[in-house]
Write an enzyme that holds these catalytic residues in place. Structure first.
Site, PDB file in Angstrom:
ATOM      1  CG  HIS A 287     -32.737 -26.594 -42.958  1.00 50.99           C
ATOM      2  ND1 HIS A 287     -33.759 -25.746 -42.689  1.00 50.99           N
ATOM      3  CD2 HIS A 287     -31.849 -25.987 -41.848  1.00 50.99           C
ATOM      4  CE1 HIS A 287     -33.462 -24.778 -41.802  1.00 50.99           C
ATOM      5  NE2 HIS A 287     -32.689 -25.061 -41.225  1.00 50.99           N
TER       6      HIS A 287
ATOM      7  CB  ALA B 240     -38.573 -23.710 -38.777  1.00 53.86           C
TER       8      ALA B 240
END
Length: 280
Positions: free
Chosen positions: A37, A32
């Site tokens: 990230h 996700a």
């Protein structure tokens, strides 16, 4: 960018890269993916020759089964986001690959796993230690990159590496925020439009708290943060603590000669959000 699901294939590819003299940077994720990230992947690319990203929703770190069931799984989208980045290898195993049998290991990190998240999510950090230690053994990175949003997790992982005598440098990376200040999180995808509109109140309160630190005692400021967040009808504070940044001991006086971090967990409906801020 290569995508593998099996441990042997992962290790063979990494072995070849290491034989060629490449350093390995590792970014473990539960998928996700969001720009937070991707910022870790970017930093890994700057500090390593070969970047590995894992995508695995680890069941052993969820103490709430509904949270595990509802955690977003978006592998194809994640791979498309990673494709143009510094990531060269994605490890996306199945649960049976990571846990061919039940992992019964019990880690002991003392106080750092018992306070804050540890108090409200029993067993969570043991599950984190189980999966991260497995991934570290498989990937054998030179450096591993973690976001500072999960501040307590970062402290636990540093302790894990030390406890297991792993030659891995754990690299803390800055919190990435939306334009309105909300810390980026995979859980943000589950917020309703009204919840998403009100969630930035958490970081707004933390920023105000930093400004008010010179006017209030630690105890007064902690009470102020909780009451200010809870004035928003969409938010309910689970905890707000001010700790030192190494042993997570509670800070009682501003005069204490420690780096101080204010850590908060807030329920926004059924979604649990965490954030933190450094008191300089």
């Amino acid at each position: 960018m290569l995508v593998v699901k099996e441990i042997k294939e992962l290790q063979e590819l990494i072995r070849k890269k290491k034989e060629e003299g490449n350093t390995v940077g590792f970014v473990p994720t539960m998928g996700a993916l969001h720009p937070g990230h991707l910022s870790l992947v970017s930093i890994a690319g700057q500090q390593s020759d070969f970047v590995v990203v894992s995508i695995f929703v680890n069941p052993t770190q969820f103490n709430d089964k509904n949270d595990l069931i509802n955690y977003p799984r978006t592998l194809e989208r994640d791979l498309s986001l990673l494709d143009p980045t510094a990531c060269q290898l994605v490890f996306a195993p199945e649960v049976a690959t990571m846990y061919p049998e039940e992992d019964k290991r019990q880690f002991n990190f003392g106080k750092i796993e018992q306070v804050m998240e540890g108090q409200f999510r029993p067993g969570h950090f043991n599950g984190v230690a189980q999966v991260v230690s497995k991934l570290f053994e498989m990937v054998k990175p030179d450096k591993a990159f973690f976001g500072l949003k999960d501040f307590q997790q970062l402290v636990v992982i540093k302790a894990l590496v030390k406890q297991l005598s792993m030659p891995i440098e754990v690299v803390p990376c800055p919190i990435m925020r939306e334009e309105d200040g909300l810390a980026m999180s995979s859980r943000n995808q589950r917020l309703s439009p009204e919840q998403r509109e009100n969630a930035p109140h958490i970081y707004q309160t933390l920023k105000e708290a930093r400004n008010k630190a010179s006017e209030m005692s630690v105890k007064e400021l902690k009470q102020w943060v909780v009451s200010t967040i809870d004035q928003n009808p969409y938010l309910q504070t689970e905890y707000f603590e001010i700790t030192d940044d190494e042993d997570l001991n509670a800070v009682e006086r501003w005069e204490d000669p420690l780096n101080k971090v204010g850590c908060v967990a807030v329920h926004c409906g059924e979604i649990r959000l965490i954030d933190n801020i450094v008191f300089e």
